[in-house]
Design a protein around this motif. Structure first.
Motif, PDB file in Angstrom:
ATOM      1  N   PHE B  59       0.826  -1.203   0.000  1.00  0.00           N
ATOM      2  CA  PHE B  59       0.000   0.000   0.000  1.00  0.00           C
ATOM      3  C   PHE B  59       0.863   1.257   0.000  1.00  0.00           C
ATOM      4  CE2 PHE B  59      -3.809  -2.246   2.149  1.00  0.00           C
ATOM      5  CZ  PHE B  59      -4.163  -2.766   0.925  1.00  0.00           C
ATOM      6  N   MET B  60       2.006   1.209   0.680  1.00  0.00           N
ATOM      7  CA  MET B  60       2.880   2.386   0.736  1.00  0.00           C
ATOM      8  C   MET B  60       4.035   2.264  -0.244  1.00  0.00           C
ATOM      9  SD  MET B  60       2.717   2.824   4.873  1.00  0.00           S
ATOM     10  CE  MET B  60       2.873   4.588   5.085  1.00  0.00           C
ATOM     11  N   HIS B  61       3.963   1.298  -1.138  1.00  0.00           N
ATOM     12  CA  HIS B  61       4.870   1.162  -2.289  1.00  0.00           C
ATOM     13  C   HIS B  61       6.337   0.975  -1.909  1.00  0.00           C
ATOM     14  CE1 HIS B  61       1.285   2.672  -4.132  1.00  0.00           C
ATOM     15  NE2 HIS B  61       1.469   3.888  -3.682  1.00  0.00           N
ATOM     16  N   LEU B  62       6.608   0.584  -0.669  1.00  0.00           N
ATOM     17  CA  LEU B  62       8.023   0.501  -0.296  1.00  0.00           C
ATOM     18  C   LEU B  62       8.730  -0.633  -1.028  1.00  0.00           C
ATOM     19  CD1 LEU B  62       8.328   1.302   3.487  1.00  0.00           C
ATOM     20  CD2 LEU B  62       9.114   2.591   1.538  1.00  0.00           C
ATOM     21  N   ARG B  63       7.980  -1.630  -1.499  1.00  0.00           N
ATOM     22  CA  ARG B  63       8.637  -2.728  -2.206  1.00  0.00           C
ATOM     23  C   ARG B  63       9.214  -2.241  -3.533  1.00  0.00           C
ATOM     24  NH1 ARG B  63       6.344  -8.321  -4.643  1.00  0.00           N
ATOM     25  NH2 ARG B  63       8.389  -8.964  -5.346  1.00  0.00           N
ATOM     26  N   TYR B  64       8.615  -1.190  -4.092  1.00  0.00           N
ATOM     27  CA  TYR B  64       9.058  -0.731  -5.409  1.00  0.00           C
ATOM     28  C   TYR B  64      10.016   0.445  -5.302  1.00  0.00           C
ATOM     29  CZ  TYR B  64       4.894  -3.426  -6.179  1.00  0.00           C
ATOM     30  OH  TYR B  64       3.965  -4.412  -6.149  1.00  0.00           O
ATOM     31  N   GLU B  65      10.366   0.831  -4.068  1.00  0.00           N
ATOM     32  CA  GLU B  65      11.323   1.921  -3.885  1.00  0.00           C
ATOM     33  C   GLU B  65      12.726   1.360  -3.802  1.00  0.00           C
ATOM     34  OE1 GLU B  65      10.888   5.051  -3.881  1.00  0.00           O
ATOM     35  OE2 GLU B  65       8.734   5.342  -3.671  1.00  0.00           O
ATOM     36  N   ARG B  66      13.681   2.277  -3.836  1.00  0.00           N
ATOM     37  CA  ARG B  66      15.056   1.850  -3.581  1.00  0.00           C
ATOM     38  C   ARG B  66      15.194   1.446  -2.115  1.00  0.00           C
ATOM     39  NH1 ARG B  66      17.372   7.295  -5.546  1.00  0.00           N
ATOM     40  NH2 ARG B  66      15.284   7.798  -4.844  1.00  0.00           N
ATOM     41  N   PRO B  67      16.122   0.562  -1.807  1.00  0.00           N
ATOM     42  CA  PRO B  67      16.226   0.071  -0.422  1.00  0.00           C
ATOM     43  C   PRO B  67      16.476   1.181   0.589  1.00  0.00           C
ATOM     44  CG  PRO B  67      17.474  -1.317  -1.907  1.00  0.00           C
ATOM     45  CD  PRO B  67      17.021  -0.150  -2.729  1.00  0.00           C
ATOM     46  N   ILE B  68      17.148   2.260   0.180  1.00  0.00           N
ATOM     47  CA  ILE B  68      17.455   3.317   1.146  1.00  0.00           C
ATOM     48  C   ILE B  68      16.175   3.973   1.644  1.00  0.00           C
ATOM     49  CG2 ILE B  68      17.791   5.016  -0.695  1.00  0.00           C
ATOM     50  CD1 ILE B  68      19.659   4.888   2.648  1.00  0.00           C
ATOM     51  N   VAL B  69      15.134   4.040   0.769  1.00  0.00           N
ATOM     52  CA  VAL B  69      13.873   4.657   1.185  1.00  0.00           C
ATOM     53  C   VAL B  69      13.215   3.814   2.268  1.00  0.00           C
ATOM     54  CG1 VAL B  69      11.637   5.444   0.382  1.00  0.00           C
ATOM     55  CG2 VAL B  69      13.634   5.690  -1.086  1.00  0.00           C
ATOM     56  N   ALA B  70      13.216   2.495   2.063  1.00  0.00           N
ATOM     57  CA  ALA B  70      12.647   1.613   3.078  1.00  0.00           C
ATOM     58  C   ALA B  70      13.435   1.706   4.382  1.00  0.00           C
ATOM     59  CB  ALA B  70      12.638   0.178   2.564  1.00  0.00           C
ATOM     60  N   ALA B  71      14.756   1.848   4.271  1.00  0.00           N
ATOM     61  CA  ALA B  71      15.576   1.957   5.485  1.00  0.00           C
ATOM     62  C   ALA B  71      15.248   3.228   6.239  1.00  0.00           C
ATOM     63  CB  ALA B  71      17.056   1.922   5.102  1.00  0.00           C
ATOM     64  N   ILE B  72      15.078   4.336   5.493  1.00  0.00           N
ATOM     65  CA  ILE B  72      14.740   5.600   6.139  1.00  0.00           C
ATOM     66  C   ILE B  72      13.369   5.498   6.799  1.00  0.00           C
ATOM     67  CG2 ILE B  72      14.152   8.010   5.666  1.00  0.00           C
ATOM     68  CD1 ILE B  72      16.302   7.932   3.470  1.00  0.00           C
ATOM     69  N   PHE B  73      12.417   4.873   6.103  1.00  0.00           N
ATOM     70  CA  PHE B  73      11.054   4.796   6.621  1.00  0.00           C
ATOM     71  C   PHE B  73      10.977   3.892   7.840  1.00  0.00           C
ATOM     72  CE2 PHE B  73       6.671   3.200   6.536  1.00  0.00           C
ATOM     73  CZ  PHE B  73       6.004   4.404   6.560  1.00  0.00           C
ATOM     74  N   SER B  74      11.836   2.891   7.908  1.00  0.00           N
ATOM     75  CA  SER B  74      11.719   1.913   8.992  1.00  0.00           C
ATOM     76  C   SER B  74      12.097   2.518  10.342  1.00  0.00           C
ATOM     77  CB  SER B  74      12.610   0.706   8.703  1.00  0.00           C
ATOM     78  OG  SER B  74      13.959   1.117   8.678  1.00  0.00           O
TER      79      SER B  74
END
Lengths: 132, 95
Positions: B59-74
């Motif tokens: 739903f928040m599209h983190l799977r399709y982002e670059r890994p750094i975005v998911a790291a920042i969001f986590s």
């Protein structure tokens, strides 16, 4: 586009309302316009630019953008027509606004996933006190 | 802004919603199974984290982002979880 503030609505209306010179002719963006009140500067032309200028246009000389100035639109007359450009709609900003709203919605969703688990599903350690 | 290719239609949202619903039903089901309290809480929290991962990934599209975005969001999500367990969680577990 979501236009919430009065200023944004006014800016869109300024885009949609065509500027007219004193003879009633439409002044489109990019039209070549002659300045009426400065006969001593016949080399200057006038172009409408952005709606934030309101009832004014920007003076640009024939050669180069020097001596830019603002004059009221009633002071000019159209010399050469220009094609009407489409009103620009910022589709990227629109999509980003929707995306941000969705991200906020799902952030609250995330919070409720855990609130639901902790507050409604985990059973109490001791039975609730019976009111007496 | 660089172009992103998600490579899916709207179907993935329906599938994600279905699995979130399945996990929610499973959460309610295991509360009715008279499991030991520690096992029940571990299961419930594990399934809640699984739901959170599904929501963030699809739903928040983190799977399709670059890994750094998911790291920042986590990072804020981890802070959120700690705050929830410290404040709401303690109340829920103690009373």
């Amino acid at each position: 586009m979501l236009l919430k503030t009065r200023r944004e609505r006014r800016m869109l209306e300024a885009w949609e309302r065509p500027l007219r010179d004193r003879a009633g002719r439409r002044i489109d963006p990019g039209a070549r316009v002659r300045l009426l009140h400065l006969p001593e500067r016949p080399e200057l032309t006038v172009e409408q630019t952005h709606p934030q200028w309101g009832k004014a246009v920007v003076l640009v000389p024939e050669k180069g953008p020097n001596a830019a100035d603002m004059v009221p639109v009633e002071w000019v007359e159209v010399v050469e027509e220009a094609p009407i450009p489409p009103v620009p709609v910022d589709r990227v900003a629109h999509a980003e606004r929707i995306e941000n709203a969705g991200l906020y919605w799902h952030f609250v969703d995330l919070v409720w996933v855990f609130v639901f688990t902790l507050m409604y599903l985990v059973p109490p350690a001791v039975p609730a006190a019976i009111p007496h | 802004m660089e172009e992103r290719h998600t490579g899916h239609g709207y179907a993935v949202y329906g599938v994600t919603w279905f699995w979130l619903l399945v996990i929610t039903v499973a959460e309610i089901w295991i509360t009715l199974m008279h499991l030991p309290r520690a096992v029940l809480i571990a299961g419930l929290v594990g399934m809640a984290i699984l739901k959170a991962v599904l929501i963030m990934a699809y739903f928040m599209h983190l799977r399709y982002e670059r890994p750094i975005v998911a790291a920042i969001f986590s990072v804020p999500i981890a802070v959120l979880l700690m705050a929830l367990f410290a404040v709401v969680g303690m109340d829920a577990l103690a009373f």
